[in-house]
Design a protein around this motif. Structure first.
Motif, short mmCIF file in Angstrom:
data_model
loop_
_atom_site.label_atom_id
_atom_site.label_comp_id
_atom_site.label_asym_id
_atom_site.label_seq_id
_atom_site.Cartn_x
_atom_site.Cartn_y
_atom_site.Cartn_z
N HIS A 21 26.79 12.92 8.35
CA HIS A 21 27.80 12.58 7.35
C HIS A 21 27.50 13.37 6.08
O HIS A 21 26.39 13.85 5.87
CB HIS A 21 27.78 11.08 7.05
N GLY A 22 28.50 13.46 5.22
CA GLY A 22 28.38 14.24 3.99
C GLY A 22 27.17 13.91 3.15
O GLY A 22 26.47 14.80 2.65
N LYS A 23 26.86 12.61 3.00
CA LYS A 23 25.73 12.19 2.16
C LYS A 23 24.41 12.68 2.76
O LYS A 23 23.51 13.12 2.04
CB LYS A 23 25.74 10.66 2.07
N GLU A 24 24.30 12.59 4.10
CA GLU A 24 23.08 13.06 4.77
C GLU A 24 22.91 14.56 4.57
O GLU A 24 21.81 15.05 4.31
CB GLU A 24 23.14 12.73 6.27
N VAL A 25 24.04 15.29 4.70
CA VAL A 25 23.99 16.75 4.54
C VAL A 25 23.57 17.11 3.12
O VAL A 25 22.75 18.00 2.90
CB VAL A 25 25.36 17.39 4.87
N ILE A 28 19.92 16.97 2.81
CA ILE A 28 19.23 18.09 3.46
C ILE A 28 19.38 19.38 2.63
O ILE A 28 18.46 20.18 2.54
CB ILE A 28 19.81 18.33 4.89
N ILE A 29 20.56 19.57 2.03
CA ILE A 29 20.78 20.79 1.23
C ILE A 29 19.95 20.74 -0.05
O ILE A 29 19.28 21.71 -0.41
CB ILE A 29 22.28 20.97 0.91
N GLY A 30 19.97 19.58 -0.73
CA GLY A 30 19.22 19.44 -1.98
C GLY A 30 19.90 20.15 -3.14
O GLY A 30 20.91 20.82 -2.97
N GLU A 34 17.90 23.93 -2.61
CA GLU A 34 16.44 24.11 -2.59
C GLU A 34 15.78 23.46 -1.37
O GLU A 34 14.85 24.02 -0.79
CB GLU A 34 15.82 23.52 -3.87
N THR A 35 16.28 22.26 -0.97
CA THR A 35 15.62 21.54 0.14
C THR A 35 15.78 22.31 1.44
O THR A 35 14.80 22.52 2.17
CB THR A 35 16.20 20.12 0.28
N VAL A 36 17.01 22.74 1.76
CA VAL A 36 17.22 23.45 3.03
C VAL A 36 16.50 24.80 3.02
O VAL A 36 15.98 25.24 4.05
CB VAL A 36 18.74 23.59 3.34
N LYS A 37 16.41 25.43 1.85
CA LYS A 37 15.69 26.71 1.75
C LYS A 37 14.22 26.50 2.10
O LYS A 37 13.61 27.27 2.86
CB LYS A 37 15.84 27.25 0.32
N ALA A 76 13.59 14.38 9.50
CA ALA A 76 13.30 12.95 9.71
C ALA A 76 12.55 12.36 8.52
O ALA A 76 12.88 11.26 8.05
CB ALA A 76 12.50 12.76 11.00
N TYR A 77 11.56 13.10 8.00
CA TYR A 77 10.80 12.58 6.85
C TYR A 77 11.65 12.55 5.58
O TYR A 77 11.47 11.68 4.73
CB TYR A 77 9.51 13.38 6.64
N LYS A 78 12.59 13.49 5.46
CA LYS A 78 13.49 13.49 4.29
C LYS A 78 14.39 12.25 4.33
O LYS A 78 14.59 11.58 3.32
CB LYS A 78 14.34 14.77 4.29
N PHE A 79 14.91 11.92 5.52
CA PHE A 79 15.75 10.73 5.66
C PHE A 79 14.94 9.45 5.38
O PHE A 79 15.44 8.52 4.77
CB PHE A 79 16.38 10.66 7.06
N GLU A 80 13.67 9.46 5.83
CA GLU A 80 12.78 8.32 5.57
C GLU A 80 12.59 8.13 4.06
O GLU A 80 12.65 7.02 3.52
CB GLU A 80 11.43 8.58 6.26
N GLU A 81 12.38 9.25 3.37
CA GLU A 81 12.20 9.23 1.91
C GLU A 81 13.47 8.68 1.23
O GLU A 81 13.38 7.87 0.30
CB GLU A 81 11.95 10.68 1.46
N ASP A 82 14.66 9.09 1.73
CA ASP A 82 15.92 8.60 1.16
C ASP A 82 16.04 7.08 1.34
O ASP A 82 16.51 6.38 0.44
CB ASP A 82 17.13 9.28 1.84
N ILE A 83 15.62 6.59 2.52
CA ILE A 83 15.70 5.14 2.79
C ILE A 83 14.78 4.39 1.82
O ILE A 83 15.17 3.38 1.23
CB ILE A 83 15.32 4.83 4.26
N VAL A 84 13.56 4.89 1.65
CA VAL A 84 12.59 4.25 0.75
C VAL A 84 13.14 4.23 -0.68
O VAL A 84 13.08 3.21 -1.37
CB VAL A 84 11.22 4.97 0.80
#
Length: 339
Positions: A21-25, A28-30, A34-37, A76-84
């Protein structure tokens, strides 16, 4: 999932597609990408993200298997960080699992499930991740969504096992890849002006005027949902004028002068009626207000799989009500979610 097979088991190049979904993307982009790079540089995998005007996006990760697993771990760890982070502002105490959705050719899903569900059960038990293979193919494609949820470590182990299965059972025949559709914006015509709906507001949209006139004339703004009457695909048509009926809204809503009211009837399958009504009638009330038409939905009758919907108003009111109802149906049928 494609692979260039070489000697030595998993020393191959893989392409894995993820549906986000857009929010997840955005996560990841940051900021400024910067994040995807960083993910690309640290994992060595190629990470491509599909166009941005869709509610869903495809994230394609390509590279040698070790690079793929590194990239997956980072996601996976980025999504975990978002959840926290989201939980720090929330009263919830139990942490939800990380969830990723893979897009897999339907011809490979049988191998992933295994005889009597044996393979998928083995993957669940050995990794601790939950794995669900969608029963239906994604719209206009020969691919299915495979949803994985659990801790980041469980997800990474799970992806490793899925990759092994995919390599052992390459896709059969041609694969039609899933391409998310752009979010369609309904256009509304009132008082000689076209508007597009953005959130709670109607924004004037002069460029859409001609298009809207064409839609009102054709009265078939969306692809057929069934084949009944050729004039209104997907609907059973019964138009009969009621000359003596009063103007139901007491005003024209800016859509028309006040010609005699007509009645138009259509039938909608029971399993789709909910998307027309909305929670506590919110959607049907929106359609009534926007179109200026009176809309009645008959109660469900025993043994019938359809509900009768009666629209009353001026021809322009009826045309706009149909357009909005079709927009809701189309968004539901194509899985695009609420408009």
């Amino acid at each position: 999932m494609e692979s260039k097979v070489s000697e030595g088991g998993l020393s191959v190049t893989l392409t894995i597609r993820l549906l986000m979904h857009g929010k997840e993307v955005g996560s990841i982009i940051g900021k400024k990408g910067e994040t995807v790079k960083r993910m690309r540089e640290e994992s060595g995998a190629r990470i491509n993200i599909s166009e941005g005007n869709c509610p869903e996006r495809i994230v394609t990760i390509t590279g040698p298997t070790d690079a793929i697993f590194k990239a997956f771990a980072m996601v996976a760890y980025k999504f975990e960080e978002d959840i926290v982070n989201s939980m720090s502002n929330s009263p919830a105490t139990s942490k939800p699992p990380v969830t990723l959705r893979l897009v897999v050719p339907a011809s490979q899903c049988g191998s992933l499930i295994g005889k009597g569900g044996s393979k998928i059960k083995e993957i669940r038990e050995s990794t601790g991740a939950q794995v669900q293979v969608a029963g239906d193919m994604l719209p206009n494609s020969t691919e299915r969504a495979v949803t994985i949820s659990g801790t980041p470590d469980a997800i990474i182990q799970c992806v490793r096992q899925i990759c092994v299965v995919m390599l052992e059972s390459p896709p059969k025949g041609a694969t039609i890849p899933y391409r998310p559709k752009p979010a369609s914006t309904p256009v509304i015509f009132a008082g000689g002006q076209a508007y597009t709906i953005q959130g709670q507001y109607a924004i004037p949209h002069p460029d859409q005027l001609t298009k809207l006139h064409q839609l009102a004339l054709q009265q078939t703004p969306f692809p057929p949902l069934g084949q009944t009457n050729p004039a209104f695909p997907g609907e059973k048509l019964s138009l009969h004028s009621s000359e003596e009926a009063p103007n139901l809204m007491g005003q024209s809503s800016g859509l028309d002068a006040s010609p005699p009211a007509s009645t138009h009837e259509l039938t909608i399958p029971n399993d789709l009626i909910g998307c027309i009504i909305g929670r506590q009638g919110t959607k049907i009330n929106e359609i009534r207000q926007m179109s200026g038409a009176q809309i009645k939905i008959a109660n469900a009758t025993e043994g019938s799989s359809e509900r009768q919907v009666t629209i009353t108003g001026s021809p322009a009111n009826i045309s706009l009500a149909q357009y909005l109802i079709n927009a809701r149906l189309t968004s539901e049928v194509t899985g695009m979610g609420a408009l």
